[in-house]
Design a protein around this motif. Sequence first.
Motif, PDB file in Angstrom:
ATOM      1  N   CYS A  83       0.873  -1.188   0.000  1.00 15.75           N
ATOM      2  CA  CYS A  83       0.000   0.000   0.000  1.00 15.75           C
ATOM      3  C   CYS A  83       0.900   1.224   0.000  1.00 15.75           C
ATOM      4  O   CYS A  83       1.584   1.493   0.995  1.00 15.75           O
ATOM      5  CB  CYS A  83      -0.884   0.024   1.246  1.00 15.75           C
ATOM      6  SG  CYS A  83      -1.997  -1.378   1.375  1.00 15.75           S
ATOM      7  N   VAL A  84       0.921   1.955  -1.091  1.00 15.85           N
ATOM      8  CA  VAL A  84       1.803   3.118  -1.231  1.00 15.85           C
ATOM      9  C   VAL A  84       1.000   4.383  -0.930  1.00 15.85           C
ATOM     10  O   VAL A  84      -0.085   4.591  -1.493  1.00 15.85           O
ATOM     11  CB  VAL A  84       2.374   3.181  -2.671  1.00 15.85           C
ATOM     12  CG1 VAL A  84       3.295   4.374  -2.835  1.00 15.85           C
ATOM     13  CG2 VAL A  84       3.089   1.876  -3.019  1.00 15.85           C
ATOM     14  N   ARG A  85       1.542   5.236  -0.046  1.00 17.58           N
ATOM     15  CA  ARG A  85       0.876   6.509   0.269  1.00 17.58           C
ATOM     16  C   ARG A  85       0.925   7.445  -0.926  1.00 17.58           C
ATOM     17  O   ARG A  85       1.979   7.589  -1.551  1.00 17.58           O
ATOM     18  CB  ARG A  85       1.609   7.198   1.434  1.00 17.58           C
ATOM     19  CG  ARG A  85       1.133   6.875   2.834  1.00 17.58           C
ATOM     20  CD  ARG A  85      -0.242   7.424   3.149  1.00 17.58           C
ATOM     21  NE  ARG A  85      -0.415   8.815   2.739  1.00 17.58           N
ATOM     22  CZ  ARG A  85      -0.013   9.862   3.453  1.00 17.58           C
ATOM     23  NH1 ARG A  85       0.576   9.699   4.599  1.00 17.58           N
ATOM     24  NH2 ARG A  85      -0.231  11.083   3.009  1.00 17.58           N
ATOM     25  N   VAL A  86      -0.193   8.107  -1.216  1.00 15.62           N
ATOM     26  CA  VAL A  86      -0.229   9.077  -2.321  1.00 15.62           C
ATOM     27  C   VAL A  86      -0.953  10.339  -1.853  1.00 15.62           C
ATOM     28  O   VAL A  86      -1.644  10.337  -0.821  1.00 15.62           O
ATOM     29  CB  VAL A  86      -0.954   8.504  -3.565  1.00 15.62           C
ATOM     30  CG1 VAL A  86      -0.180   7.350  -4.159  1.00 15.62           C
ATOM     31  CG2 VAL A  86      -2.384   8.099  -3.248  1.00 15.62           C
ATOM     32  N   GLN A  87      -0.775  11.398  -2.627  1.00 11.47           N
ATOM     33  CA  GLN A  87      -1.427  12.665  -2.291  1.00 11.47           C
ATOM     34  C   GLN A  87      -2.093  13.241  -3.535  1.00 11.47           C
ATOM     35  O   GLN A  87      -1.415  13.822  -4.399  1.00 11.47           O
ATOM     36  CB  GLN A  87      -0.399  13.645  -1.734  1.00 11.47           C
ATOM     37  CG  GLN A  87      -1.054  14.874  -1.141  1.00 11.47           C
ATOM     38  CD  GLN A  87      -0.065  15.701  -0.356  1.00 11.47           C
ATOM     39  OE1 GLN A  87       0.831  15.172   0.284  1.00 11.47           O
ATOM     40  NE2 GLN A  87      -0.205  17.002  -0.407  1.00 11.47           N
ATOM     41  N   VAL A 132       1.804  19.668   6.631  1.00  9.31           N
ATOM     42  CA  VAL A 132       2.545  18.769   7.526  1.00  9.31           C
ATOM     43  C   VAL A 132       3.932  18.431   6.966  1.00  9.31           C
ATOM     44  O   VAL A 132       4.823  17.992   7.703  1.00  9.31           O
ATOM     45  CB  VAL A 132       1.716  17.489   7.804  1.00  9.31           C
ATOM     46  CG1 VAL A 132       1.764  16.506   6.622  1.00  9.31           C
ATOM     47  CG2 VAL A 132       2.165  16.798   9.089  1.00  9.31           C
ATOM     48  N   GLN A 133       4.138  18.694   5.662  1.00  7.11           N
ATOM     49  CA  GLN A 133       5.462  18.458   5.079  1.00  7.11           C
ATOM     50  C   GLN A 133       6.544  19.260   5.800  1.00  7.11           C
ATOM     51  O   GLN A 133       7.704  18.848   5.867  1.00  7.11           O
ATOM     52  CB  GLN A 133       5.466  18.790   3.579  1.00  7.11           C
ATOM     53  CG  GLN A 133       4.727  17.773   2.731  1.00  7.11           C
ATOM     54  CD  GLN A 133       5.188  16.351   2.995  1.00  7.11           C
ATOM     55  OE1 GLN A 133       6.381  16.086   3.127  1.00  7.11           O
ATOM     56  NE2 GLN A 133       4.234  15.439   3.099  1.00  7.11           N
ATOM     57  N   GLY A 156      13.153  10.391   2.885  1.00  6.89           N
ATOM     58  CA  GLY A 156      12.193  10.093   1.822  1.00  6.89           C
ATOM     59  C   GLY A 156      11.496  11.335   1.314  1.00  6.89           C
ATOM     60  O   GLY A 156      11.631  12.429   1.868  1.00  6.89           O
ATOM     61  N   ASP A 157      10.730  11.134   0.242  1.00  8.10           N
ATOM     62  CA  ASP A 157      10.041  12.243  -0.423  1.00  8.10           C
ATOM     63  C   ASP A 157       8.587  12.283   0.015  1.00  8.10           C
ATOM     64  O   ASP A 157       8.037  11.280   0.469  1.00  8.10           O
ATOM     65  CB  ASP A 157      10.096  12.039  -1.937  1.00  8.10           C
ATOM     66  CG  ASP A 157      11.541  12.079  -2.427  1.00  8.10           C
ATOM     67  OD1 ASP A 157      12.302  12.927  -1.919  1.00  8.10           O
ATOM     68  OD2 ASP A 157      11.896  11.248  -3.286  1.00  8.10           O
ATOM     69  N   PRO A 158       7.927  13.450  -0.177  1.00  6.01           N
ATOM     70  CA  PRO A 158       6.486  13.520   0.084  1.00  6.01           C
ATOM     71  C   PRO A 158       5.742  12.546  -0.812  1.00  6.01           C
ATOM     72  O   PRO A 158       6.245  12.174  -1.879  1.00  6.01           O
ATOM     73  CB  PRO A 158       6.119  14.963  -0.272  1.00  6.01           C
ATOM     74  CG  PRO A 158       7.396  15.709  -0.323  1.00  6.01           C
ATOM     75  CD  PRO A 158       8.480  14.726  -0.640  1.00  6.01           C
ATOM     76  N   PRO A 159       4.513  12.127  -0.414  1.00  5.81           N
ATOM     77  CA  PRO A 159       3.758  11.181  -1.240  1.00  5.81           C
ATOM     78  C   PRO A 159       3.541  11.732  -2.644  1.00  5.81           C
ATOM     79  O   PRO A 159       3.215  12.909  -2.810  1.00  5.81           O
ATOM     80  CB  PRO A 159       2.420  11.049  -0.505  1.00  5.81           C
ATOM     81  CG  PRO A 159       2.680  11.501   0.886  1.00  5.81           C
ATOM     82  CD  PRO A 159       3.791  12.517   0.804  1.00  5.81           C
ATOM     83  N   PRO A 160       3.717  10.889  -3.672  1.00  2.00           N
ATOM     84  CA  PRO A 160       3.488  11.327  -5.051  1.00  2.00           C
ATOM     85  C   PRO A 160       1.993  11.376  -5.372  1.00  2.00           C
ATOM     86  O   PRO A 160       1.168  10.875  -4.604  1.00  2.00           O
ATOM     87  CB  PRO A 160       4.167  10.230  -5.877  1.00  2.00           C
ATOM     88  CG  PRO A 160       4.082   9.013  -5.006  1.00  2.00           C
ATOM     89  CD  PRO A 160       4.154   9.497  -3.582  1.00  2.00           C
ATOM     90  N   ALA A 161       1.666  11.946  -6.534  1.00  2.22           N
ATOM     91  CA  ALA A 161       0.282  11.919  -7.014  1.00  2.22           C
ATOM     92  C   ALA A 161      -0.070  10.468  -7.360  1.00  2.22           C
ATOM     93  O   ALA A 161       0.799   9.710  -7.800  1.00  2.22           O
ATOM     94  CB  ALA A 161       0.148  12.806  -8.246  1.00  2.22           C
ATOM     95  N   PRO A 162      -1.356  10.076  -7.172  1.00  6.22           N
ATOM     96  CA  PRO A 162      -1.730   8.664  -7.395  1.00  6.22           C
ATOM     97  C   PRO A 162      -1.358   8.155  -8.784  1.00  6.22           C
ATOM     98  O   PRO A 162      -0.910   7.013  -8.932  1.00  6.22           O
ATOM     99  CB  PRO A 162      -3.257   8.660  -7.228  1.00  6.22           C
ATOM    100  CG  PRO A 162      -3.608   9.928  -6.557  1.00  6.22           C
ATOM    101  CD  PRO A 162      -2.484  10.897  -6.743  1.00  6.22           C
TER     102      PRO A 162
END
Length: 266
Positions: A147-151, A162-163, A173-179
Amino acid sequence: MNDDPRRHVLRAGFDRSAQDYERTRPVCPPLLFDDLLEVAGLVPGDHVVEIGCGTGQATVPLAERGLAVTAVELGADLAALARSRLAGFPTSEVVTSSFEDWQLAPAESPVDAVVAVNSLHWVDPELRYAKPHRLLRPGGCMAVADCVRVQPADADAFWTQVQEDYRVVGYEGDPPPAPERVGPRHLPAEAGALFEEVASRRYPFEARFTAEDYLANLGTQSGTHALGGARSADFLARVERRLDSLGWPALTVGFVALLTVGRRLP
Ligand SMILES: C[S@@+](CC[C@H](N)C(=O)[O-])C[C@H]1O[C@@H](n2cnc3c(N)ncnc32)[C@H](O)[C@@H]1O
């Protein structure tokens, strides 16, 4: 064994907060489990080994579909919780062990499938695909899901704000990518001699959290543990203050679940 000591420390961290893990970690959508059975040709009664079951996030859906699951879990508290959740499934069991150390009983037949959900990256790279290949019957399948977090672009402002907390504490790590930037994902080259890929699918989904549960979820994440005691406490306190300033809002969290299935090559 050519293994990474840091991974050993971090993979043991999930067991610190088994109750929070059980309450707040996401479960893959039901369709992913339906597809897994269909693609792997699994039928009720088939024997599946699961690597790193946590508190049974995937074990319960697999057992509910009639599979006899042997779940191998490193953390004793996580395993105990998973065991209690599987009490109604007499053909499934949870063994407390690392997957690397665990052995199939000599009298047992090779298994029909090996499944790893959000766990394969914690296993010794030399054994990640080689050991499942040894455990499987000819034609058996290995299924890997994460399950990959996305934004999404329309996510609440909180997720951008919150970043700043991640940045200040030096969270890796990087912020969640676009889905749309996530998956499908394919078997890596090192698995190519052992498995033929038969499916690679993606399942976008959302989970709703109370702010309190989201904070508890952050406390279960390996990236938070990796910060170390003081910095991890600082990070959680920052997010807590931010949630408090917003009045403890309910949060929608975006994920893309990825499923990759490989059929065992001779
Ligand atoms: C991120 S959690 C995933 C748990 C669950 N499958 C889920 O989807 O939420 C990773 C799990 O794998 C377990 N684990 C890590 N390394 C392991 C290993 N080498 N053998 C067995 N379990 C392992 C951890 O204790 C933890 O429960």
